[in-house]
Design an enzyme around this catalytic site. Sequence first.
Site, PDB file in Angstrom:
ATOM      1  N   GLU A 204       0.842  -1.222   0.000  1.00 56.44           N
ATOM      2  CA  GLU A 204       0.000   0.000   0.000  1.00 56.44           C
ATOM      3  C   GLU A 204       0.869   1.261   0.000  1.00 56.44           C
ATOM      4  OE1 GLU A 204      -2.800  -0.663   3.248  1.00 56.44           O
ATOM      5  OE2 GLU A 204      -3.448  -2.555   2.367  1.00 56.44           O
ATOM      6  N   GLU A 308      -5.187  -8.020  -0.845  1.00 61.12           N
ATOM      7  CA  GLU A 308      -5.982  -7.713   0.355  1.00 61.12           C
ATOM      8  C   GLU A 308      -7.286  -7.095  -0.097  1.00 61.12           C
ATOM      9  OE1 GLU A 308      -4.644  -5.297   3.698  1.00 61.12           O
ATOM     10  OE2 GLU A 308      -2.597  -6.000   3.383  1.00 61.12           O
TER      11      GLU A 308
END
Length: 385
Positions: A204, A308
Site C-alpha cells: 500500500e 488484500e
Amino acid sequence: MKLFKNLYSLQIILFAVIFLAGCSSKKSKMPTGPEENPTRTNDFLVDTLATPETIALFKNLKELAKTGVLFGHQDDLAYGVNWNTESGRSDVKEVGGDYPAVYGWDLGDIHSTNNLDGVNFSFMKLWIAEGFKRGGIITISMHLDNPVTSGDAWNNTPAVGAILPGKSHHAKYLKTLDLIAQFLKDLKIAENVYIPVIFRPYHEHNHTWAWWGSNSCSVDDYNTLWRMTVEYLRDTHKIHHLLYAISPQEINSEAEYLARYPGDKYVDILGLDYYKLYDKKYVPELGKVLELIVKMAEQRGKIAALTETGVDKVPFANFWTDYLLAALKYNEESKKVAWSLVWRNASKQHHFAPYPGHFSAANFVRFYDDPLTLFEKDLPDLYHE
Ligand code: BMA
C-alpha cells in the site's frame, strides 16, 4: 474445552520445541540450497536460483489462475471471532466447510515474541507448516516499526532515506531484516526443502499511512528500499524460497501502478489491495482494476492477485456473491487473478471473513460453492512440476 485448549497448547509447545531445535541445530552450517547447484537456474523469477518448489508454485499458480480464484484469509489458523489458538480451527472452515487456499501472515514486531496482532512467532511457523502440508499457499506481509522513530508502521515520519546503504540507520535496519531472514529460513520442512513464501513487503506504498508510503519517501528511495531488501534476502542471506509481490492500494491506471515500482526484475506478482467494496458502486471499478493488473501481469509473464480486500464486519448479507464475486467476475480478464485474500478475524467488531452465526454466512457458502472460487480441497499439488 478448556482442557482441550490446554492440551493443544502443550502439544503445540512440544511441536515448537522439536521444530525449533531442528532449525537451530542447522544454524551453524552455511545455508544449503540451489547456490550449491548453480546449474539449476530459471530466467523468469526475481530469484534465478529459486528452489524447485518455488518455481513449481509460480508455474502452477499461473496456470490455475486461468480458471480459478483462490480464497485467502489473514491469520486464519491462529484465531477467529471468540477463539484463539485452538487446534484445527478456522472461521473460514467453520462457515464454508474448508480451509482457505491462501494463508496470510505478518511479521510486524519481529523483534518480539508475538507479532503486532498478538500471534506468537513460534506458533506462526507451525501454522505455516500446517497450511503448507495441506497444500495451501503462504503469503507474508510486514507491518514493521518505523526504523528511525521506533513508532509503529503507521508512524509515517520519513525513515526510508535513513535506512538505505550508507545512511545513518542502515545497519540498524539490516538487523531487522536479519530477523526476517531467520524467520524465513526456519520455514524448512526437511534438509534443503523450504516452504515457498509469497513475500509482500512495503505494501500500500502509494497511500500515505506507512513510513514507506508516498508522503514519506521519494520514488527513488522506495524503489531502492525494495531492491535492497530483495538483494539482502536473496544474495546475502541466500534465501531462495520467495516469490516477491508488490501491492499498491486502489490504483486506477497502469501509470499509477508503475509510479512507485522497483522494476520487473524485482517483482514476481502484481498485487492490489482494495478496500472500497463498502459500496456496490465500486464493484465495476474493482473489476476494471483487476482486468488491468491481469493484463499487466500477462505482458510481463507474471501473476496478478487481489492481495488484500474485504469490508470490516462484512456489513452486507450478500457481500460474498454480489460484491466480491461480482468484481472477480466483472469480465473474462478480471476472473484471472490468482487469489483474493481478506484480512483478519480479530473480533465481532473487527473481522473480514464471516464466522459461524454471522449474517453473511449463508452467502459465503454460495461463494464457496461457485466454481470460480478455490479453497484448500480444490487445490492440485502446487509444489511439484
Ligand atoms: C489492520 C488492522 C489492525 C492490524 C493491522 C495489521 O488492518 O487489522 O488491527 O494491526 O491491520 O494486521
